[in-house]
Scaffold this motif. Sequence first.
Motif, PDB file in Angstrom:
ATOM      1  N   ALA A  70      48.253  37.641  37.359  1.00 19.53           N
ATOM      2  CA  ALA A  70      47.307  38.744  37.188  1.00 19.53           C
ATOM      3  C   ALA A  70      45.868  38.273  37.375  1.00 19.53           C
ATOM      4  O   ALA A  70      45.058  38.978  37.993  1.00 19.53           O
ATOM      5  CB  ALA A  70      47.482  39.369  35.811  1.00 19.53           C
ATOM      6  N   SER A  98      45.042  38.016  41.048  1.00 18.13           N
ATOM      7  CA  SER A  98      45.019  39.257  41.831  1.00 18.13           C
ATOM      8  C   SER A  98      44.038  40.297  41.324  1.00 18.13           C
ATOM      9  O   SER A  98      43.574  41.147  42.089  1.00 18.13           O
ATOM     10  CB  SER A  98      46.424  39.876  41.860  1.00 18.13           C
ATOM     11  OG  SER A  98      46.848  40.205  40.547  1.00 18.13           O
ATOM     12  N   GLN A  99      43.672  40.238  40.033  1.00 13.63           N
ATOM     13  CA  GLN A  99      42.863  41.289  39.435  1.00 13.63           C
ATOM     14  C   GLN A  99      41.382  40.953  39.298  1.00 13.63           C
ATOM     15  O   GLN A  99      40.579  41.826  38.979  1.00 13.63           O
ATOM     16  CB  GLN A  99      43.416  41.635  38.046  1.00 13.63           C
ATOM     17  CG  GLN A  99      44.848  42.137  38.049  1.00 13.63           C
ATOM     18  CD  GLN A  99      45.005  43.461  38.778  1.00 13.63           C
ATOM     19  OE1 GLN A  99      44.189  44.366  38.624  1.00 13.63           O
ATOM     20  NE2 GLN A  99      46.041  43.575  39.588  1.00 13.63           N
ATOM     21  N   PHE A 100      41.010  39.689  39.527  1.00 11.20           N
ATOM     22  CA  PHE A 100      39.609  39.285  39.346  1.00 11.20           C
ATOM     23  C   PHE A 100      39.098  38.603  40.611  1.00 11.20           C
ATOM     24  O   PHE A 100      39.846  37.907  41.302  1.00 11.20           O
ATOM     25  CB  PHE A 100      39.472  38.345  38.143  1.00 11.20           C
ATOM     26  CG  PHE A 100      39.829  38.983  36.829  1.00 11.20           C
ATOM     27  CD1 PHE A 100      38.860  39.638  36.071  1.00 11.20           C
ATOM     28  CD2 PHE A 100      41.137  38.951  36.356  1.00 11.20           C
ATOM     29  CE1 PHE A 100      39.192  40.235  34.865  1.00 11.20           C
ATOM     30  CE2 PHE A 100      41.475  39.542  35.155  1.00 11.20           C
ATOM     31  CZ  PHE A 100      40.503  40.192  34.398  1.00 11.20           C
ATOM     32  N   ASP A 101      37.815  38.787  40.897  1.00  9.75           N
ATOM     33  CA  ASP A 101      37.243  38.245  42.122  1.00  9.75           C
ATOM     34  C   ASP A 101      36.272  37.087  41.850  1.00  9.75           C
ATOM     35  O   ASP A 101      35.456  36.734  42.696  1.00  9.75           O
ATOM     36  CB  ASP A 101      36.526  39.334  42.923  1.00  9.75           C
ATOM     37  CG  ASP A 101      35.361  39.963  42.159  1.00  9.75           C
ATOM     38  OD1 ASP A 101      35.129  39.563  40.996  1.00  9.75           O
ATOM     39  OD2 ASP A 101      34.702  40.845  42.726  1.00  9.75           O
ATOM     40  N   LYS A 121      44.577  42.872  29.279  1.00 10.00           N
ATOM     41  CA  LYS A 121      44.820  44.244  29.751  1.00 10.00           C
ATOM     42  C   LYS A 121      45.109  44.269  31.238  1.00 10.00           C
ATOM     43  O   LYS A 121      45.947  45.063  31.709  1.00 10.00           O
ATOM     44  CB  LYS A 121      43.611  45.130  29.422  1.00 10.00           C
ATOM     45  CG  LYS A 121      43.476  45.458  27.939  1.00 10.00           C
ATOM     46  CD  LYS A 121      42.331  46.429  27.679  1.00 10.00           C
ATOM     47  CE  LYS A 121      42.291  46.836  26.213  1.00 10.00           C
ATOM     48  NZ  LYS A 121      41.173  47.780  25.923  1.00 10.00           N
ATOM     49  N   ALA A 122      44.441  43.407  31.992  1.00 10.30           N
ATOM     50  CA  ALA A 122      44.681  43.361  33.441  1.00 10.30           C
ATOM     51  C   ALA A 122      46.103  42.958  33.761  1.00 10.30           C
ATOM     52  O   ALA A 122      46.660  43.340  34.794  1.00 10.30           O
ATOM     53  CB  ALA A 122      43.699  42.393  34.101  1.00 10.30           C
ATOM     54  N   ALA A 123      46.722  42.201  32.872  1.00  8.22           N
ATOM     55  CA  ALA A 123      48.107  41.781  33.070  1.00  8.22           C
ATOM     56  C   ALA A 123      49.100  42.857  32.639  1.00  8.22           C
ATOM     57  O   ALA A 123      50.310  42.680  32.820  1.00  8.22           O
ATOM     58  CB  ALA A 123      48.369  40.494  32.304  1.00  8.22           C
TER      59      ALA A 123
END
Length: 567
Positions: A193, A196-199, A477-479
């Motif tokens: 996660a 894939s969810q953070f840049d 939460k992103a996971a």
Amino acid sequence: MYENKVYDAIVVGTGISGGWAAKELCENGLTTLVLERGPMVKHVEDYKTMNKDAWDFPYRGNLSREDQEKYHKQLRVGWAPRDDVKHFFVNDLEHPYQETKRFDWIRGYQVGGRSLTWGRQSYRWSDVDFEANKNEGIAVDWPVRYEDIAPWYDKVETYIGVSGEKLGIKHLPDGQFQPPMELNCVEKELQSALGSQFDDDRLLTIGRVAHITDKDPNIEGRGPCQYRNRCWRGCPFGGYFSSNSSTLPAAERTGNLTLRPNSIVYEVVYDENQKRATGVKIVDAETHEKIEFKANIVFLCASAMASVGILLQSKSKVFPNGMGNNHDQLGRNIMDHHYQLGASAKVDGHLDKYYKGRRPNGFYIPRFVNLDEKTKRKDFLRGFGYQGSASRGNWAETVAELGHGTALKEAILEPGGWEIGMTGFGEMLPYHDNRVTLSKDKKDQWGLPQLDFDVEFKENEYKMREAIKEEATAMLKAAGFRNVSTYDRETGPGLGIHEMGGARMGHDPKTSILNKHNQLHDVPNVYVTDGAFMTSANCVNPSLTYMAFTARAANHAAQQFKQHKFS
């Protein structure tokens, strides 16, 4: 033991730093007296609880009410001391200190010190950290850079055995690693996660930990970790690094080591004619006898605050305010790390999966803020990382009042659902007015002044603490995890058990105590290589850095000695 003998070197303390100083000095051929204020602890022989189970203790490992009073400040850490390890922590009634402001001073007075109970997380610094003070105009500049310390990191990691994964990121340099321990299924889900969810290039890896994982490690006298997770009791296998299992035996094998426990060093003796230290004075912890030992070199490795206390007590005509303290820098700029705050969550699924053994390690999320313009925060300086783990829930949660008989027996054998949590470790800035002094009226049972702490978190730290909780929540939460909640225990500096500063390194004798080789500017045959030398704190566990600097300083001292620089 001859009190009139002149040793080549004296080392004060037997913990992480003292063990390395003893090893390197002895292996360089120097006759070395090592003084420890606590009792002897022999490897394996004195690990008296190493194989006990919870039911072998009167209160299943919890302390009695009487013991809770004895360890009332040590208990602030939350996870220790317990009945299985209380003998490796100090009795607060016997070893008091003063708090002008709250400071959680967690200590272990015995041969091996806190190397017997440390968390074993081992991370390198980078130039992002060594240059931070200079770049931001904070405190003073470090007199060294990563290239100065990198070879010594190599030496230490190879010798102690650090398992971990190479990442190839600049601000957390890779090291000489043994095979990494394995992440479990939920930790891998969070790892995916984050990618894939953070840049902002944040990532999750297994902790870099001083445990041998190679089945054939080729490290003398030690074997691989057995995944018992009873490390703090003393490891009979030598799976994790401690002074007792590693550096002290290495020093002893040379024939150059003399070890004296129950020796409370209270002064480094200064000869104003020779302009150097000539040895140390001790109080025997058992007899209260005062003795002076002589040497050409003195290494202070008593732990950061204790070493500062020794220097403050080392007064003379030349140094009326403590050795090396003619510019009022000794005892200042005390630091620690943020601890006991973060977030946790419940995790659905993976009920068909479990794990083998008790892995004495968790995952690590390296710093990802204030590294460049992209990750820069306006509300605070420096950064933080996270340590955490995922596990199946405690079987006890399945037991209710209605559970009994066959149903109860079946219920307690079923593991609960998965949970995950993470704790933030954040950097504390060095502040001139965060200091430790000698108490003017409080003394201990040996007649020595107690230390008085006047240290606090300030605005930068409190803003960072909010960010630590916010980012932990965002990642969980992103996971897709549920019931995410934060925690933030009431605490003061010291609870991270990474206390440092007080005799910092620097270029200028007017603004620092030590030079780039860990020598006192004003007394070059005195070295300080525990956490007292730290000029800033970074956000990673500091013990690997203590060891690298100690090995470097001890070899420098040996070279100087052989060139008769201290004669």
